[in-house]
Write an enzyme that holds these catalytic residues in place. Sequence first.
Site, short mmCIF file in Angstrom:
data_model
loop_
_atom_site.label_atom_id
_atom_site.label_comp_id
_atom_site.label_asym_id
_atom_site.label_seq_id
_atom_site.Cartn_x
_atom_site.Cartn_y
_atom_site.Cartn_z
N PHE A 130 -27.50 -4.42 -2.39
CA PHE A 130 -27.81 -5.63 -3.14
C PHE A 130 -27.23 -5.49 -4.55
CE2 PHE A 130 -30.63 -8.30 -5.74
CZ PHE A 130 -30.44 -9.51 -5.09
N ASP A 200 -33.05 2.34 -0.22
CA ASP A 200 -33.57 1.04 -0.61
C ASP A 200 -34.11 0.38 0.66
OD1 ASP A 200 -33.91 -1.70 -1.05
OD2 ASP A 200 -32.31 -1.79 -2.55
N TYR A 223 -42.42 -8.47 -1.88
CA TYR A 223 -42.52 -9.93 -1.86
C TYR A 223 -41.76 -10.56 -0.71
CZ TYR A 223 -38.43 -9.14 -4.89
OH TYR A 223 -37.26 -8.69 -5.43
N LYS A 224 -41.11 -9.76 0.09
CA LYS A 224 -40.37 -10.30 1.23
C LYS A 224 -41.29 -10.27 2.46
CE LYS A 224 -35.94 -8.73 -0.69
NZ LYS A 224 -35.35 -10.03 -1.00
N ARG A 368 -27.85 -17.27 6.05
CA ARG A 368 -28.80 -16.21 6.40
C ARG A 368 -30.10 -16.79 6.92
NH1 ARG A 368 -30.52 -11.72 2.05
NH2 ARG A 368 -31.42 -13.62 1.15
#
Lengths: 409, 409
Positions: A130, A200, A223-224, A368
Amino acid sequence: MMGYMSITRAGCAALDAADPISDFRDEFVLPDGIVYLLGNSLGALPRRTAARVAHAVTAEWGQDLGASWNTAGWWDLPQTTGDRIAPLIGAGPGEVLAGDSTSVTIFKALAAALALRPGRPVIVSDVENFPSDQYVVQGAAQAFDREIREIGPDADLANALGPDVAVVLLSHVNYRTGAVRNMAEVTALVQASGALMIWDLCHSTGALPVDITGADFALGCTYKYLNGGPGAPAYIYVAPRHQKAARNVISGWHGHASPFDFEPGYEPAPGVRRFAVGSPPVLSYAALNASLEIWEKVDMRSVRAKSVALTELFIELTEHLGLELATPRDPVERGSQVSYRHPDGYPVMRALIDMGVHGDFRAPDLIRFGFAPLYLRYVDVYDAANTLAEVLSKELWREPRYQRRLTVT
Amino acid sequence: MMGYMSITRAGCAALDAADPISDFRDEFVLPDGIVYLLGNSLGALPRRTAARVAHAVTAEWGQDLGASWNTAGWWDLPQTTGDRIAPLIGAGPGEVLAGDSTSVTIFKALAAALALRPGRPVIVSDVENFPSDQYVVQGAAQAFDREIREIGPDADLANALGPDVAVVLLSHVNYRTGAVRNMAEVTALVQASGALMIWDLCHSTGALPVDITGADFALGCTYKYLNGGPGAPAYIYVAPRHQKAARNVISGWHGHASPFDFEPGYEPAPGVRRFAVGSPPVLSYAALNASLEIWEKVDMRSVRAKSVALTELFIELTEHLGLELATPRDPVERGSQVSYRHPDGYPVMRALIDMGVHGDFRAPDLIRFGFAPLYLRYVDVYDAANTLAEVLSKELWREPRYQRRLTVT
């Protein structure tokens, strides 16, 4: 290849009826009229969260005030929250600490790892990490006078390793394509070269079973798939064997061995606690802990089984549409998302969202779709696939209103 | 010296009736039966906060989900919140950014300042800075290979300065004694030596007018006098003249010039935005912004006038009790707190809290009372002083139950 025609909505409803984890959907607030395929970006709101946050505001803060640092466990939130996250990544108690943003956490992990490998000048990082990972690597490399060696997703990692490499930072699940790396193999390869391995886990935590055993450091967001709320605290994993020697470069008082003695010198707390820095954002922790109550009841093998079934269903229903699949076709190699390439991916996604299917776009050409197994149904996947087919077959994305760029996250 | 005997509760009630900012008290939730003198540690809950946080949870997150990054302004929270804090420290728009914890922010400011003074090896820091400031200085000095030169509160700062000093980190208001430094004088002295000045404003923001003009960097917290909530985001001030050259060592994507282009290389955003790092804890920001709505209506000169009157009243009512005043007697030299030394300060404070007067204890011998002018009344000060007199005159603190140590924050 035409198997998709034999899949019916009724068949999908039957799959939902037989789904062993379908009850979890009731735990979440899902807006009417949309199919939410962005659980990989911002997880949906758990129903129990509002009450838990309101309690933190009105009772813990409003009535008990500063006493809540003890009585409501505010002081220990980084540790207690970390211990609740730990089982989701195969870690034990005292190995995970919540706190700070993901990007700050990457910096803390990198700085600690670099200090443990002083003679080695190189950080290896994946160009498909990312962007924030890459940016933080660049900042850390400059600050600590190291070099960066970038690899691509298909590069031979072994060629990038050597006695000059201090640390390797890779993503378990690629945020663009959803491709999964073999964590145990990669960790062993990296460590055999003498480097330290930082994982990660942002796109794997809560999406598939993770066994972090053996890695040196790891970090992830909450938070995902974990539904901790927008900007909820990140977490760091520190292998027990490093906990004594690893230092937190941001040596704040929450990581001090005896913070209330107010000693003049910094003395790191034993264990992972030393990676705490400043006062935890208590209201955001309250939301995260509400969600983690749900996750304590979740069997990650069931989550993974449904995740594979959902992504497989979506691919089967859409791969005839002529899009280029960016996600591995073999479910073993993919996380809980499906990405397609389309040269006009941006207006395609705008049109989809307008029709109630919420995925996102990643430049230059990726659309996505994330599949959160706790609250998505097979019929949702069916509906989303049908909508995508309609947007493409009728070329709805060509409407001018879908071309205009908005800021998208 | 016996003037305290002429002060009556009725007289204090008359002062409350004439108080031009007494209405602000209605904005806050204050538990029944206590006098809360810890607004310098954790500010009281504003009445409007619960609804604002609930809205962020149920509407912004629950219903609008990721769209709220744009529609609810989540992405811009560090800037919009910073711009609301700015007037409270005499700064302008685009000079203040909210985010991260105070300790992380100290690290960011230190790293940026050190990078702007590369040839100078020394960091000057006050031994009476809050311990986390000292600890972060120690960690940064180790990481960036600098030395620390410590000064005491009464030391001659000029003697500590010289061509080897890169940066000076001092607190505007001493967290223990409440002593105020002359910001303009000190800043000028430091800058005349070629060093950069970083001010810690944790104990002055919302407590007294601050004019940060001229300083290089500053930072502060928002959970004390600003009532932002436990662990609410900190803020950083960066002087406009440094905004182009100053770098954020924790170079996360929220500080990138074009974060959604997902470019491989870090390019800092123009202005103070580059000091953003990762995703903001939105629920904690919601609480902070609810409180800042109140602060937009506040005239800091009125706050200061009442603060001086409250602390003066408390001292007048208690200075005959035989305690050693640790706070400057001249109101010009003190913030919005009063601290006394007592060899048995810990049980004294325990007894006080048991009787409804909430201050705190700081080792080895300080009892601290904070006076938040927005919600404290003159009668509260009168009652607190009387309770302190009773605890001391009757030696209530000698009860064994007050001797046992609890964790205190």
